[in-house]
Design a protein around this motif. Structure first.
Motif, PDB file in Angstrom:
ATOM      1  N   MET A  93      -4.453  21.227   5.203  1.00 57.69           N
ATOM      2  CA  MET A  93      -4.193  20.110   4.283  1.00 57.69           C
ATOM      3  C   MET A  93      -3.289  20.564   3.135  1.00 57.69           C
ATOM      4  SD  MET A  93      -5.448  17.360   5.450  1.00 57.69           S
ATOM      5  CE  MET A  93      -5.680  16.201   4.123  1.00 57.69           C
ATOM      6  N   MET A  94      -3.526  21.770   2.618  1.00 55.40           N
ATOM      7  CA  MET A  94      -2.666  22.296   1.560  1.00 55.40           C
ATOM      8  C   MET A  94      -1.232  22.422   2.068  1.00 55.40           C
ATOM      9  SD  MET A  94      -2.777  25.840  -0.653  1.00 55.40           S
ATOM     10  CE  MET A  94      -4.533  25.844  -0.635  1.00 55.40           C
ATOM     11  N   ALA A  95      -1.092  22.898   3.298  1.00 55.44           N
ATOM     12  CA  ALA A  95       0.241  23.027   3.881  1.00 55.44           C
ATOM     13  C   ALA A  95       0.912  21.665   3.995  1.00 55.44           C
ATOM     14  CB  ALA A  95       0.153  23.697   5.253  1.00 55.44           C
ATOM     15  N   ALA A  96       0.154  20.642   4.385  1.00 49.13           N
ATOM     16  CA  ALA A  96       0.709  19.282   4.477  1.00 49.13           C
ATOM     17  C   ALA A  96       1.171  18.796   3.107  1.00 49.13           C
ATOM     18  CB  ALA A  96      -0.323  18.324   5.063  1.00 49.13           C
ATOM     19  N   MET A  97       0.411  19.101   2.070  1.00 56.24           N
ATOM     20  CA  MET A  97       0.781  18.687   0.715  1.00 56.24           C
ATOM     21  C   MET A  97       2.059  19.377   0.248  1.00 56.24           C
ATOM     22  SD  MET A  97      -1.339  16.401   0.011  1.00 56.24           S
ATOM     23  CE  MET A  97      -1.841  15.994   1.672  1.00 56.24           C
ATOM     24  N   HIS A  98       2.355  20.524   0.834  1.00 55.98           N
ATOM     25  CA  HIS A  98       3.601  21.236   0.526  1.00 55.98           C
ATOM     26  C   HIS A  98       4.687  20.945   1.573  1.00 55.98           C
ATOM     27  CE1 HIS A  98       1.014  23.537  -2.227  1.00 55.98           C
ATOM     28  NE2 HIS A  98       2.145  23.751  -2.879  1.00 55.98           N
ATOM     29  N   GLU A  99       4.470  19.900   2.345  1.00 54.85           N
ATOM     30  CA  GLU A  99       5.440  19.398   3.322  1.00 54.85           C
ATOM     31  C   GLU A  99       5.724  20.354   4.480  1.00 54.85           C
ATOM     32  OE1 GLU A  99       8.804  17.471   1.551  1.00 54.85           O
ATOM     33  OE2 GLU A  99       7.562  16.585  -0.013  1.00 54.85           O
ATOM     34  N   GLN A 100       4.756  21.184   4.814  1.00 54.69           N
ATOM     35  CA  GLN A 100       4.865  21.997   6.027  1.00 54.69           C
ATOM     36  C   GLN A 100       4.705  21.046   7.205  1.00 54.69           C
ATOM     37  OE1 GLN A 100       5.428  25.390   6.324  1.00 54.69           O
ATOM     38  NE2 GLN A 100       5.483  25.117   8.526  1.00 54.69           N
ATOM     39  N   ARG A 101       5.613  21.060   8.145  1.00 50.05           N
ATOM     40  CA  ARG A 101       5.602  20.091   9.250  1.00 50.05           C
ATOM     41  C   ARG A 101       4.879  20.581  10.495  1.00 50.05           C
ATOM     42  NH1 ARG A 101       6.881  15.445   6.861  1.00 50.05           N
ATOM     43  NH2 ARG A 101       8.856  15.562   5.793  1.00 50.05           N
ATOM     44  N   LEU A 102       4.881  21.893  10.718  1.00 47.33           N
ATOM     45  CA  LEU A 102       4.315  22.447  11.950  1.00 47.33           C
ATOM     46  C   LEU A 102       3.281  23.505  11.601  1.00 47.33           C
ATOM     47  CD1 LEU A 102       7.709  22.921  13.817  1.00 47.33           C
ATOM     48  CD2 LEU A 102       6.086  21.041  14.109  1.00 47.33           C
ATOM     49  N   ILE A 103       2.081  23.347  12.163  1.00 40.61           N
ATOM     50  CA  ILE A 103       1.018  24.314  11.898  1.00 40.61           C
ATOM     51  C   ILE A 103       0.256  24.608  13.180  1.00 40.61           C
ATOM     52  CG2 ILE A 103       0.689  23.636   9.482  1.00 40.61           C
ATOM     53  CD1 ILE A 103      -1.952  22.210  10.522  1.00 40.61           C
ATOM     54  N   VAL A 104      -0.481  25.706  13.145  1.00 33.67           N
ATOM     55  CA  VAL A 104      -1.474  26.017  14.168  1.00 33.67           C
ATOM     56  C   VAL A 104      -2.820  25.851  13.486  1.00 33.67           C
ATOM     57  CG1 VAL A 104      -2.452  27.804  15.660  1.00 33.67           C
ATOM     58  CG2 VAL A 104       0.031  27.674  15.331  1.00 33.67           C
ATOM     59  N   LEU A 105      -3.739  25.147  14.136  1.00 32.95           N
ATOM     60  CA  LEU A 105      -5.087  24.967  13.608  1.00 32.95           C
ATOM     61  C   LEU A 105      -6.063  25.029  14.769  1.00 32.95           C
ATOM     62  CD1 LEU A 105      -6.898  24.408  11.160  1.00 32.95           C
ATOM     63  CD2 LEU A 105      -6.489  21.966  11.524  1.00 32.95           C
TER      64      LEU A 105
END
Length: 162
Positions: A93-105
């Motif tokens: 969620m923090m990454a999304a708030m910093h506009e990270q578009r691609l993640i592994v979860l």
């Protein structure tokens, strides 16, 4: 910098490199240039970067994005990049708030489902497993190994041909 759209699921580059630091990222860019590999061709990236496993937790989202932006500025190109959040929906969620578009979860909790919905809404993507990558640990990041990787002289399969 080349103006390219956010990586779509169907344009994941053929090569991903596990990125640990600036030097290894620049070594990839230099090896690609020396091998004559265009960074982008027909709207698709030749390669991209993925963080080390769980890097969102021990290095942070801002560190990752600063590293990527610095490499992009130096290479004069944008690269697809994936941040590994391990099993932590909070980091995602923090990454999304910093506009990270691609993640592994790596998680299938109700929190993860909310993260997936958010990334989908924002045009991003959540990988449930790490895509395969070439890990740029120090002994493998020298020019010889990178040149061999780009020239495709490394084996694609672990099984011998019969």
């Amino acid at each position: 910098m080349e103006n390219v759209s956010v990586l779509s699921l169907f344009s994941l580059p053929d090569r991903l490199f596990t990125l640990h630091d600036y030097a290894s990222g620049m070594a990839v860019c230099q090896a690609a240039r020396q091998a004559g590999v265009p960074f982008w061709q027909q709207g698709k990236a030749a390669f991209g970067f993925i963080s080390a496993p769980g890097a969102a937790g021990y290095l942070g989202v801002v560190w990752w994005q600063t590293l990527i932006k610095t490499i992009e500025r130096q290479a004069n190109c944008r690269f697809p990049h994936i941040l590994d959040c391990d099993r932590n929906a909070g980091y995602a969620m923090m990454a999304a708030m910093h506009e990270q578009r691609l993640i592994v979860l790596h998680n299938d909790s109700p929190g993860t489902q909310a993260v997936r919905a958010l990334y989908t809404q924002r045009g991003g993507h959540v990988f449930i497993t790490r895509p395969p990558s070439f890990d740029l640990i120090a002994p493998l990041s020298d020019a010889t190994h990178l040149a061999a990787h780009f020239s495709q002289s490394y084996c694609k399969n672990s099984e011998p041909a019969t």
